[in-house]
Design a protein around this motif. Structure first.
Motif, PDB file in Angstrom:
ATOM      1  N   GLU A  60       0.834  -1.205   0.000  1.00 22.99           N
ATOM      2  CA  GLU A  60       0.000   0.000   0.000  1.00 22.99           C
ATOM      3  C   GLU A  60       0.869   1.254   0.000  1.00 22.99           C
ATOM      4  OE1 GLU A  60      -2.552  -0.544   3.386  1.00 22.99           O
ATOM      5  OE2 GLU A  60      -3.980  -1.767   2.266  1.00 22.99           O
ATOM      6  N   VAL A  68       2.255   1.711  -3.443  1.00 20.60           N
ATOM      7  CA  VAL A  68       1.220   2.246  -4.334  1.00 20.60           C
ATOM      8  C   VAL A  68       1.053   3.736  -4.083  1.00 20.60           C
ATOM      9  CG1 VAL A  68      -1.262   2.213  -4.834  1.00 20.60           C
ATOM     10  CG2 VAL A  68       0.004   0.067  -4.672  1.00 20.60           C
ATOM     11  N   GLU A  69       1.000   4.138  -2.814  1.00 21.85           N
ATOM     12  CA  GLU A  69       0.873   5.563  -2.489  1.00 21.85           C
ATOM     13  C   GLU A  69       2.056   6.351  -3.037  1.00 21.85           C
ATOM     14  OE1 GLU A  69       0.306   6.088   1.727  1.00 21.85           O
ATOM     15  OE2 GLU A  69      -1.511   4.865   1.742  1.00 21.85           O
ATOM     16  N   GLU A  78       1.783   6.645  -6.730  1.00 20.45           N
ATOM     17  CA  GLU A  78       0.762   7.632  -7.081  1.00 20.45           C
ATOM     18  C   GLU A  78       1.308   9.049  -6.918  1.00 20.45           C
ATOM     19  OE1 GLU A  78      -2.482   6.486  -4.541  1.00 20.45           O
ATOM     20  OE2 GLU A  78      -3.309   5.103  -6.025  1.00 20.45           O
ATOM     21  N   LYS A  79       2.073   9.283  -5.827  1.00 22.61           N
ATOM     22  CA  LYS A  79       2.686  10.593  -5.613  1.00 22.61           C
ATOM     23  C   LYS A  79       3.688  10.908  -6.721  1.00 22.61           C
ATOM     24  CE  LYS A  79       2.267  10.592  -0.566  1.00 22.61           C
ATOM     25  NZ  LYS A  79       3.004  10.461   0.699  1.00 22.61           N
ATOM     26  N   LEU A 127       3.758   9.684  -9.712  1.00 21.59           N
ATOM     27  CA  LEU A 127       3.016   9.903 -10.949  1.00 21.59           C
ATOM     28  C   LEU A 127       2.460  11.320 -10.985  1.00 21.59           C
ATOM     29  CD1 LEU A 127       1.787   8.826 -13.578  1.00 21.59           C
ATOM     30  CD2 LEU A 127      -0.156   8.006 -12.226  1.00 21.59           C
ATOM     31  N   LYS A 128       1.880  11.757  -9.876  1.00 17.85           N
ATOM     32  CA  LYS A 128       1.320  13.107  -9.798  1.00 17.85           C
ATOM     33  C   LYS A 128       2.427  14.150  -9.999  1.00 17.85           C
ATOM     34  CE  LYS A 128      -2.166  15.802  -8.669  1.00 17.85           C
ATOM     35  NZ  LYS A 128      -3.340  15.941  -9.476  1.00 17.85           N
TER      36      LYS A 128
END
Length: 121
Positions: free
Chosen positions: A44, A47-48, A51-52, A54-55
């Motif tokens: 998890e 994944v977080e 995601e960060k 990617l952003k």
């Protein structure tokens, strides 16, 4: 099934021995559950983080796009200004050539007039 195996264990062994085996299996399962929970938390977190990242990458791409658009607009503006300057310089050159040609023609006329005057003396 698991229940059937447990029933068979309980029947085939003494109650204390069966309880001991069940406790050991319970402890083993709890340990495995903790390992799974730990692995799940790590996944998890990954994944977080992804995601960060990617952003952040998307923001960087948008900033780069904005910079490219701004730079392109500046280059286009500079090119238009340079074109105007070239046109002005060309006009000035043409004006100077015309003035030179006019002065040259006047000087030729003056030369002819003076030669004519000298010849008439």
């Amino acid at each position: 099934s698991l229940q059937t195996k447990l029933d068979m264990l309980i029947e085939s062994r003494s109650c204390d021995e069966s309880t001991k085996i069940l406790k050991e299996k319970f402890i083993y399962l709890e340990t495995q559950n903790k390992h799974l929970d730990s692995a799940n938390r790590k996944l998890e977190e990954k994944v977080e983080n992804l995601e960060k990242e990617l952003k952040e990458s998307q923001n960087q791409i948008m900033n780069m796009k904005d910079q490219i658009l701004a730079t392109t607009a500046k280059h286009e503006s500079d090119a238009a200004a340079a074109k105007d300057e070239v046109a002005k310089a060309t006009d000035e050159r043409n004006r100077l050539i015309a003035n030179f040609e006019e002065t040259k023609a006047q000087m030729l006329l003056e030369k002819v007039r003076m030669e004519s005057e000298i010849n008439s003396l």
